[in-house]
Design an enzyme around this catalytic site. Sequence first.
Site, PDB file in Angstrom:
ATOM      1  N   TRP A 175       6.114  12.227   2.921  1.00  0.00           N
ATOM      2  CA  TRP A 175       7.441  11.643   3.094  1.00  0.00           C
ATOM      3  C   TRP A 175       8.476  12.315   2.194  1.00  0.00           C
ATOM      4  O   TRP A 175       9.682  12.215   2.444  1.00  0.00           O
ATOM      5  CB  TRP A 175       7.409  10.146   2.803  1.00  0.00           C
ATOM      6  CG  TRP A 175       7.094   9.793   1.371  1.00  0.00           C
ATOM      7  CD1 TRP A 175       5.865   9.687   0.802  1.00  0.00           C
ATOM      8  CD2 TRP A 175       8.036   9.490   0.343  1.00  0.00           C
ATOM      9  NE1 TRP A 175       5.980   9.345  -0.529  1.00  0.00           N
ATOM     10  CE2 TRP A 175       7.306   9.210  -0.833  1.00  0.00           C
ATOM     11  CE3 TRP A 175       9.425   9.418   0.293  1.00  0.00           C
ATOM     12  CZ2 TRP A 175       7.916   8.871  -2.037  1.00  0.00           C
ATOM     13  CZ3 TRP A 175      10.039   9.066  -0.916  1.00  0.00           C
ATOM     14  CH2 TRP A 175       9.288   8.802  -2.052  1.00  0.00           C
TER      15      TRP A 175
ATOM     16  N   GLU B 208       3.025   4.955  -7.309  1.00  0.00           N
ATOM     17  CA  GLU B 208       1.590   4.901  -7.008  1.00  0.00           C
ATOM     18  C   GLU B 208       0.781   4.227  -8.106  1.00  0.00           C
ATOM     19  O   GLU B 208      -0.444   4.107  -7.985  1.00  0.00           O
ATOM     20  CB  GLU B 208       1.078   6.313  -6.756  1.00  0.00           C
ATOM     21  CG  GLU B 208       1.722   6.958  -5.529  1.00  0.00           C
ATOM     22  CD  GLU B 208       1.504   8.463  -5.482  1.00  0.00           C
ATOM     23  OE1 GLU B 208       0.591   8.956  -6.162  1.00  0.00           O
ATOM     24  OE2 GLU B 208       2.261   9.139  -4.777  1.00  0.00           O
TER      25      GLU B 208
ATOM     26  N   LYS C  18       4.807   5.175 -12.432  1.00  0.00           N
ATOM     27  CA  LYS C  18       4.567   6.611 -12.315  1.00  0.00           C
ATOM     28  C   LYS C  18       5.845   7.359 -11.976  1.00  0.00           C
ATOM     29  O   LYS C  18       6.137   8.418 -12.536  1.00  0.00           O
ATOM     30  CB  LYS C  18       3.512   6.870 -11.244  1.00  0.00           C
ATOM     31  CG  LYS C  18       3.204   8.353 -11.022  1.00  0.00           C
ATOM     32  CD  LYS C  18       2.106   8.559  -9.986  1.00  0.00           C
ATOM     33  CE  LYS C  18       1.767  10.027  -9.809  1.00  0.00           C
ATOM     34  NZ  LYS C  18       0.662  10.233  -8.842  1.00  0.00           N
TER      35      LYS C  18
END
Length: 781
Positions: A361, A487, A590
Amino acid sequence: MSNPSSDPAAWQVRESALSPGGAGSRESLFALANGYVGVRGTLDEAQPSDSRGTFMSGVYEYHPLSYPEGGYGHPEHGQAVIGVADGSTVHLQVDGVPLDVRDTPPERHDRVLDLRAGALRRETEWVTPRGARMRVRSTRLVSLVRRPVTALHYEVEAVDRPVQVVIRSGLVVNGTPPKVRNPDPRVAEVLAKPFHPRVHRCHDTGGVLVHRTAESRVGVAAAVDHDVERPAGGAVSTQCDEDQVVTTVVADVRPGESVRFVKYLCHSSAVDDPADDLRDQALAALDGARGRGWDGLLAEQRELLDEYWADADVEVDSDPELQLALRFDLFQLLQAGACVDNAPVGAKGLTGAGYSGHTFWDVEGFVVPALSLLRPRDAARMLRWRASTLDRARERAKVLDLAGASFPWRTIDGHESSAYWPASTAAMHVNADVSRAFSWWAAVTGEVLTAVGGVDVLVETARVWAAMVHEDHEGGVHLLGMTGPDEYTGVVDDNVFTNLMARRNLRAAADACEEHPEHVGRLSVTAHEIDRWRSLADAVHVPYDAVLGVHPANEGFTTYREWDFEAKRDGYPVEEHFHYAKIYRRQVVKQADLVQALWWCAESFTPEQTARDLEYYERRTVRDSSLSAAVQAVVCARVGHLELAYDYLREAALVDLRDIQGDTEEGLHLASVAGAWLAVVCGFGGVSPDGEELVLAPRLPARLHRLAFRLRWRGHRIGVEATRSGTVVRLLGTTDGEVPVRVDGQRGTVTATRPVTVPLSTPRPPTPEPTQPPGRGPRAS
């Protein structure tokens, strides 16, 4: 706007010495590509090299995926980019001794990636064991005009003694297996020799090879020829077999004499075309390249780049390192998209085999928006490829028991290739990210969505959201079990980024159906369905922590245990030091997630909320992903933390030139490359498409006295220049027409003879400059 800098150093990435380490990252930095074919930036000699190879977009092979436990809907096989026929190697011997810079360190070495010429130049001078001084000059080019064409100009000169020179110039298939970072031995076995021979033939100065992969059934042809100049008495011959064509030049060279040749290489690939057709395509391209000649290829490359820089250049005062980095990044965007067609753009482009060559993406999120403002036709081809995979996305939605279409997290052929579902299938925001790219392109270009298949994509992604939502007893709409961009926080309820992007997707689909009623019947869209999309969008739940006065990244995030950043300051990247079972429910981020929503869904937040949310998440974001710095740069600039934004811009722009993430050897970070330019334009430039108007809000950090950038807006070339005395927006060239703009809220109209000038605004941020976790401040300041 002043003319671009004439200082050559501002346009050249240079290597002036051969250091023993970092060969892999240099091969990525010096890679040449055009979106169709790419060549790693290795030295001309076979060794030393870290991972040499030539790649083509959409050329890949399937490989096994291992599961310790089976599960419904898991991908059936993996996909990996593979090196095609590689013609980058030239084996050189002088008086029987091969040139190997490890054994014979050069007395002089200079290699330059010239961003204006679009070529990689190299000059090396060394002394042979017999005491002969030799000089090699080479220039490598991957044509940005002719998609199949790669060319090499190679010259060996005897400086002070007579020598015998032997050159073997090869075209080799199955000779550059990728580095396989997979413990399953079956993967390495499949990828070690993925091509099966179909056709081979050769003549005195070259030949052609045609191969096909065993499982993906992709056919690839490669043709090579040489124009050789040598002293009298030399010889040229070519030998070939199923997997290689090798042309050998032997010559006795006196002092001051040279052996030189131009090597033309042409690649062609297709799934359905027969081997003979692929052969003929490559040979026809080879005839065209030879007809143009070396000087002609260089000239048309320079002409294209002159046009590109006239449309795309960025100028920053007082920071030469950043200036070069931004031009390098813009050059890489051009290399990623110039000739791509009917194939995905991977996260590394064609600069390396990192992430197995998969597209994510990230490409729709960063690369397509940047190219929409720079080279909209390239962006359109990328979107058409994504639209061409819609049937496979529909199949995936059925597997997930959903209506509509669900695009994969990572893929080459359009099918999901990730075996780790919490970070892939659960990351349903991918569908909204893809839909945003279509809407962004249409807004920037003024073209209709149907030109790139956008109505179909918007409708089917809206349907998948409508099938996933949970409606509570009070009418609130929730998305459960999602993973957002971060994530380190997976499978959660009401991820704010996901919810807001789903809202945008639903509304964009409804708008598209009303704007294009001719497609409503074809897609079986009903008035009731459109009304439901709008009502769901209006009812989407957006969590808010009223006690802390911030938006939690997802429901309950602000109640998770805090991460002990001080005690764990040596534990980065976090995922390599701690189990996800510990990470998932801690306040450690993250990459920008909620902060990315502050940019992409800015209309959903007040300025005060944006500032408070940014401050909260800055203290918890560790940027173990290269995607984060550019996003943080944009939001910091818009809030008014201009110095922090500038530091993040530098990190994003220099991520590969400084190898900040430590993995540039696997290929360049294309999303960060695009993100750095977007940080300039959307962050410090404040650019945002808003109907017919081009919206800007330029800002200058204290370390810059001038920032200028260029872009395309609805068929017009626009120049923006910000200095302490004000912002000037110009229509570049002699284009007729006018462009409505809004600069810091002031409306105006730009024409070819009348720029818009507005005083520079420097707003005061509503919060103090935020801090970061210990040791995780911007890494290129």
